[in-house]
Design a protein around this motif. Structure first.
Motif, PDB file in Angstrom:
ATOM      1  N   LEU A  24       8.745  54.172  31.755  1.00  0.00           N
ATOM      2  CA  LEU A  24       8.912  52.787  31.062  1.00  0.00           C
ATOM      3  C   LEU A  24       8.128  51.519  31.812  1.00  0.00           C
ATOM      4  O   LEU A  24       7.837  50.870  31.115  1.00  0.00           O
ATOM      5  N   ARG A  25       8.287  51.848  32.974  1.00  0.00           N
ATOM      6  CA  ARG A  25       7.349  50.881  33.916  1.00  0.00           C
ATOM      7  C   ARG A  25       5.819  51.400  34.064  1.00  0.00           C
ATOM      8  O   ARG A  25       5.077  50.444  34.459  1.00  0.00           O
ATOM      9  N   ARG A  26       5.637  52.283  33.709  1.00  0.00           N
ATOM     10  CA  ARG A  26       4.184  53.002  33.615  1.00  0.00           C
ATOM     11  C   ARG A  26       3.289  52.787  32.480  1.00  0.00           C
ATOM     12  O   ARG A  26       1.942  52.583  32.579  1.00  0.00           O
ATOM     13  N   TYR A  27       4.077  52.560  31.389  1.00  0.00           N
ATOM     14  CA  TYR A  27       3.364  52.456  30.250  1.00  0.00           C
ATOM     15  C   TYR A  27       3.923  51.300  29.490  1.00  0.00           C
ATOM     16  O   TYR A  27       4.855  51.309  28.778  1.00  0.00           O
ATOM     17  N   GLY A  28       3.192  50.203  29.517  1.00  0.00           N
ATOM     18  CA  GLY A  28       3.530  49.005  28.648  1.00  0.00           C
ATOM     19  C   GLY A  28       4.703  48.099  29.238  1.00  0.00           C
ATOM     20  O   GLY A  28       5.533  47.867  28.542  1.00  0.00           O
ATOM     21  N   SER A  29       5.060  48.079  30.695  1.00  0.00           N
ATOM     22  CA  SER A  29       6.211  47.590  31.154  1.00  0.00           C
ATOM     23  C   SER A  29       6.162  46.188  30.790  1.00  0.00           C
ATOM     24  O   SER A  29       5.324  45.427  30.659  1.00  0.00           O
ATOM     25  N   VAL A  30       7.172  45.559  30.344  1.00  0.00           N
ATOM     26  CA  VAL A  30       7.586  44.226  30.116  1.00  0.00           C
ATOM     27  C   VAL A  30       8.922  43.638  30.871  1.00  0.00           C
ATOM     28  O   VAL A  30       9.812  44.449  31.101  1.00  0.00           O
ATOM     29  N   PRO A  31       8.916  42.234  31.149  1.00  0.00           N
ATOM     30  CA  PRO A  31      10.252  41.947  31.609  1.00  0.00           C
ATOM     31  C   PRO A  31      11.277  41.992  30.488  1.00  0.00           C
ATOM     32  O   PRO A  31      11.151  41.671  29.205  1.00  0.00           O
ATOM     33  N   HIS A  32      12.321  42.420  30.691  1.00  0.00           N
ATOM     34  CA  HIS A  32      13.451  42.800  29.814  1.00  0.00           C
ATOM     35  C   HIS A  32      14.801  42.604  30.521  1.00  0.00           C
ATOM     36  O   HIS A  32      14.900  42.640  31.435  1.00  0.00           O
ATOM     37  N   SER A  33      15.827  42.350  29.568  1.00  0.00           N
ATOM     38  CA  SER A  33      17.119  41.916  30.249  1.00  0.00           C
ATOM     39  C   SER A  33      18.263  42.577  29.249  1.00  0.00           C
ATOM     40  O   SER A  33      17.925  42.801  28.160  1.00  0.00           O
ATOM     41  N   GLY A  34      19.409  42.557  29.688  1.00  0.00           N
ATOM     42  CA  GLY A  34      20.450  42.799  29.178  1.00  0.00           C
ATOM     43  C   GLY A  34      21.734  42.566  29.727  1.00  0.00           C
ATOM     44  O   GLY A  34      22.052  42.339  30.855  1.00  0.00           O
ATOM     45  N   PHE A  35      22.766  43.053  28.927  1.00  0.00           N
ATOM     46  CA  PHE A  35      24.166  42.789  29.777  1.00  0.00           C
ATOM     47  C   PHE A  35      25.324  43.847  28.970  1.00  0.00           C
ATOM     48  O   PHE A  35      24.868  44.381  27.901  1.00  0.00           O
ATOM     49  N   GLY A  36      26.353  43.913  29.557  1.00  0.00           N
ATOM     50  CA  GLY A  36      27.536  44.714  28.925  1.00  0.00           C
ATOM     51  C   GLY A  36      28.528  43.829  28.862  1.00  0.00           C
ATOM     52  O   GLY A  36      29.122  43.259  29.809  1.00  0.00           O
ATOM     53  N   LEU A  37      28.976  43.834  27.712  1.00  0.00           N
ATOM     54  CA  LEU A  37      30.347  43.129  27.212  1.00  0.00           C
ATOM     55  C   LEU A  37      31.437  44.292  27.249  1.00  0.00           C
ATOM     56  O   LEU A  37      31.342  45.155  26.423  1.00  0.00           O
ATOM     57  N   GLY A  38      32.541  43.990  28.141  1.00  0.00           N
ATOM     58  CA  GLY A  38      33.829  44.988  28.037  1.00  0.00           C
ATOM     59  C   GLY A  38      34.713  44.490  26.527  1.00  0.00           C
ATOM     60  O   GLY A  38      35.174  43.491  26.292  1.00  0.00           O
ATOM     61  N   PHE A  39      34.499  45.601  25.842  1.00  0.00           N
ATOM     62  CA  PHE A  39      35.075  45.353  24.495  1.00  0.00           C
ATOM     63  C   PHE A  39      36.703  44.923  24.513  1.00  0.00           C
ATOM     64  O   PHE A  39      37.311  43.870  23.913  1.00  0.00           O
ATOM     65  N   GLU A  40      37.462  45.673  25.469  1.00  0.00           N
ATOM     66  CA  GLU A  40      38.693  45.454  25.460  1.00  0.00           C
ATOM     67  C   GLU A  40      38.881  44.233  26.512  1.00  0.00           C
ATOM     68  O   GLU A  40      39.899  43.542  25.909  1.00  0.00           O
ATOM     69  N   ARG A  41      38.108  44.075  27.239  1.00  0.00           N
ATOM     70  CA  ARG A  41      38.448  42.766  28.107  1.00  0.00           C
ATOM     71  C   ARG A  41      38.095  41.414  27.008  1.00  0.00           C
ATOM     72  O   ARG A  41      39.059  40.405  27.084  1.00  0.00           O
ATOM     73  N   MET A  42      37.259  41.629  26.070  1.00  0.00           N
ATOM     74  CA  MET A  42      37.183  40.578  25.162  1.00  0.00           C
ATOM     75  C   MET A  42      38.421  40.523  24.170  1.00  0.00           C
ATOM     76  O   MET A  42      38.808  39.335  23.939  1.00  0.00           O
ATOM     77  N   LEU A  43      38.982  41.641  23.873  1.00  0.00           N
ATOM     78  CA  LEU A  43      39.871  41.836  23.049  1.00  0.00           C
ATOM     79  C   LEU A  43      41.178  41.139  23.753  1.00  0.00           C
ATOM     80  O   LEU A  43      42.116  40.259  23.147  1.00  0.00           O
ATOM     81  N   MET A  44      41.347  41.211  25.019  1.00  0.00           N
ATOM     82  CA  MET A  44      42.496  40.637  25.856  1.00  0.00           C
ATOM     83  C   MET A  44      42.319  39.187  25.628  1.00  0.00           C
ATOM     84  O   MET A  44      43.241  38.537  25.534  1.00  0.00           O
ATOM     85  N   PHE A  45      41.036  38.632  25.956  1.00  0.00           N
ATOM     86  CA  PHE A  45      40.798  37.400  26.004  1.00  0.00           C
ATOM     87  C   PHE A  45      41.141  36.479  24.760  1.00  0.00           C
ATOM     88  O   PHE A  45      41.752  35.544  24.729  1.00  0.00           O
ATOM     89  N   VAL A  46      40.954  37.321  23.565  1.00  0.00           N
ATOM     90  CA  VAL A  46      41.043  36.518  22.292  1.00  0.00           C
ATOM     91  C   VAL A  46      42.439  36.714  21.767  1.00  0.00           C
ATOM     92  O   VAL A  46      42.882  35.865  20.892  1.00  0.00           O
ATOM     93  N   THR A  47      43.180  37.706  22.260  1.00  0.00           N
ATOM     94  CA  THR A  47      44.727  37.817  21.923  1.00  0.00           C
ATOM     95  C   THR A  47      45.646  37.167  22.898  1.00  0.00           C
ATOM     96  O   THR A  47      46.836  37.301  22.608  1.00  0.00           O
ATOM     97  N   GLY A  48      45.067  37.225  24.048  1.00  0.00           N
ATOM     98  CA  GLY A  48      46.303  36.741  24.993  1.00  0.00           C
ATOM     99  C   GLY A  48      47.036  37.984  25.734  1.00  0.00           C
ATOM    100  O   GLY A  48      47.798  37.732  26.474  1.00  0.00           O
TER     101      GLY A  48
END
Ligand code: 4AD
Ligand code: MG
Length: 464
Positions: A421-445
């Protein structure tokens, strides 16, 4: 008699006018008898509330109706009429009640409240309780909102594999996938197990993250996201760690760390707003029985700008805090949950994104900053929980990435496809992971991750 098109309790309760000849199906929460009739509370999970059913003694099977106990399933045919009683607008006057499935006397859910710990032991029945009905309706809505958020913004949903040969996070917390007979494994000359003779002709595991494969798709479709189960054989018995959890991982080509942090904050706010607007009844139950400050805290988070500090600044704040912590603080050390909570709960009193961590405490794929010491990592922390998002800008320079791999004792030859992916047309790129259960804990308490997953998998526990 049985039909999917039967009226749901929710629809009946929201009716704008009386209705005749409807069918409602569900499970009986309680029954009590009066002189000439019986009251039944009927719940079908379509809403927190139950529908009051009036069963008159003129029903042909009234004798049977009087034997109905909590937990039984019934189908009621009748008329929806204005209720003279307090607490509900409508009630259903039955002209026919079919007893679909009786409940034995040992049915463990009774009207009195049960503790979450007790309910965890009957995970197959707990969705029939008020609290867990609410949790799982909100979980469903949150999943829908996640897809809406990304689809509205032109992201393509990618299904990354569950069985994989790579350890994305490099933490060695992998569950092995094998078809080798443990009683007689194929062996190499030195006695070790020969996994080249295994099903996939190599070592394979359950994925800890779909990121590496998502990167391949981002470097073609530009903006993608995954949303699926991930697995970690991490032996930490905490209220925030599960061995099987769901993760949302957006990955964006032509995007740097700033854009990545912006998206993570926008997503978290969007999801809070969505459940505030669409799960009002369920949210009220959480506010009443789980966490009294919940709604105020969520609204406060919506109103305020999230804070951003570098790892170095965060460490300085912690060192100057005068607070006694169990774990040491210091440049090059990981932030522990107590540190994260001090920052969000005591210091900033709001969500905070920490970025530019020391390279030695972060995985191989993060982009090295010009200082040569830090990487473009970011963690989004929220009050009450700590980290809910972890992400970074990715190292798009081939040579630097190969060096990172060697520093992490990885063999670049095994990651040829990823390096391509870095040899053929590499681009700056970014991402993240959101923990679904952690988010659910946050919105439900809800304070334990085991209580926001239908059937939790944690060390020592995989029943159901
Ligand atoms: O910080 P993590 O380990 O990041 C990654 O896996 C990256 N590959 C993500 C990416 O950049 N695409 O995990 C991301 C999030 C954490 O912030 C946390 O919310 C959640 O996943 N998480 C867990 N949730 C429940 N139980 C566990 N054992 C978790 N481990 C991580
Ligand atoms: Mg992390």
């Amino acid at each position: 008699m049985f039909r999917l098109t039967a009226t749901t309790v929710k629809d009946a309760m929201q009716s704008s006018a009386p209705r005749s000849d409807i069918v409602v199906q569900g499970w009986v929460r309680t029954r009590r008898d009066s002189k000439t009739f019986s009251f039944l509370e009927l719940n079908d999970g379509s809403s927190l509330r139950s529908l009051q059913v009036i069963a008159k003694d003129s029903l042909p099977n009234y004798g049977e109706v009087q034997k109905i106990t909590t937990g039984a399933s019934i189908a009621v045919h009748g008329d929806l009429v204005a209720s003279p009683g307090k607490g509900q607008r409508w009630e259903l006057v039955a002209d026919r009640i079919d007893i679909v499935g009786r409940a034995e006397d040992s049915y463990p859910l009774q009207k009195k409240g049960h503790t979450p710990e007790f309910l965890r032991e009957i995970a197959h029945l707990r969705p029939r309780s008020n609290l867990f009905g609410c949790v799982f309706r909100v979980r469903s809505r949150l999943a829908f909102a996640i897809h809406t958020f990304f689809q509205e913004r032109g992201f393509v949903y990618v299904h990354t594999p569950i069985i994989t040969a790579s350890d994305c996070e490099g933490a060695g917390e992998l569950f092995r996938v094998t078809a080798i007979d443990p009683a007689s494994p194929p062996r190499r000359a030195d006695g070790s197990i020969d996994y080249t003779k295994d099903f996939f002709a190599r070592c394979t595991y359950l994925t800890v993250s779909g990121q590496l494969e998502a990167e391949a798709f981002a470097c073609a479709l530009s903006k993608v996201y995954t949303f699926g189960p991930t697995f970690r054989a991490e032996n930490s018995n905490t209220s925030r760690h599960a061995s099987e959890f769901w993760m949302i991982e957006p990955e964006m080509a032509f995007c740097d760390l700033q854009g990545n942090m912006d998206l993570a904050e926008e997503l978290v706010k969007y999801l809070i707003r969505d459940v505030r607007e669409n799960c009002a009844e369920d949210m009220e139950l959480f506010a009443k029985f789980v966490d009294r400050e919940l709604l105020a805290r969520l609204d406060f988070v919506l109103d305020r700008q999230f804070q951003r500090v570098t790892y170095t600044e965060a460490v300085e704040l912690l060192e100057k805090s005068g607070q006694k912590f169990e774990f040491p603080i210091g440049s090059g050390l990981n932030l522990q949950s107590e540190h994260e909570r001090w920052l969000t709960e005591k210091h900033f009193k709001s969500p905070v994104t920490i970025f530019n961590y020391p390279k030695q405490i972060k995985p191989f794929y993060m982009r090295l900053n010009d200082d040569g010491k830090t990487v473009t990592a970011m963690d989004l922390l929220v009050p009450g929980i700590g980290e809910i998002v972890g992400g970074s800008q990715r190292e798009e320079r081939l040579e630097v990435l190969e060096q990172n791999m060697r520093r992490h004792k990885m063999n670049p030859a095994e990651y040829k496809w990823y390096l391509d992916l870095r040899r053929y047309g590499s681009v700056p790129h970014s991402g993240f992971g959101l923990g679904f259960e952690r988010m659910l804990m946050f919105v439900t308490g809800v304070s334990n991750i085991r209580d926001v997953i239908p059937f939790a998998r944690t060390p020592g526990s995989a029943e159901f």
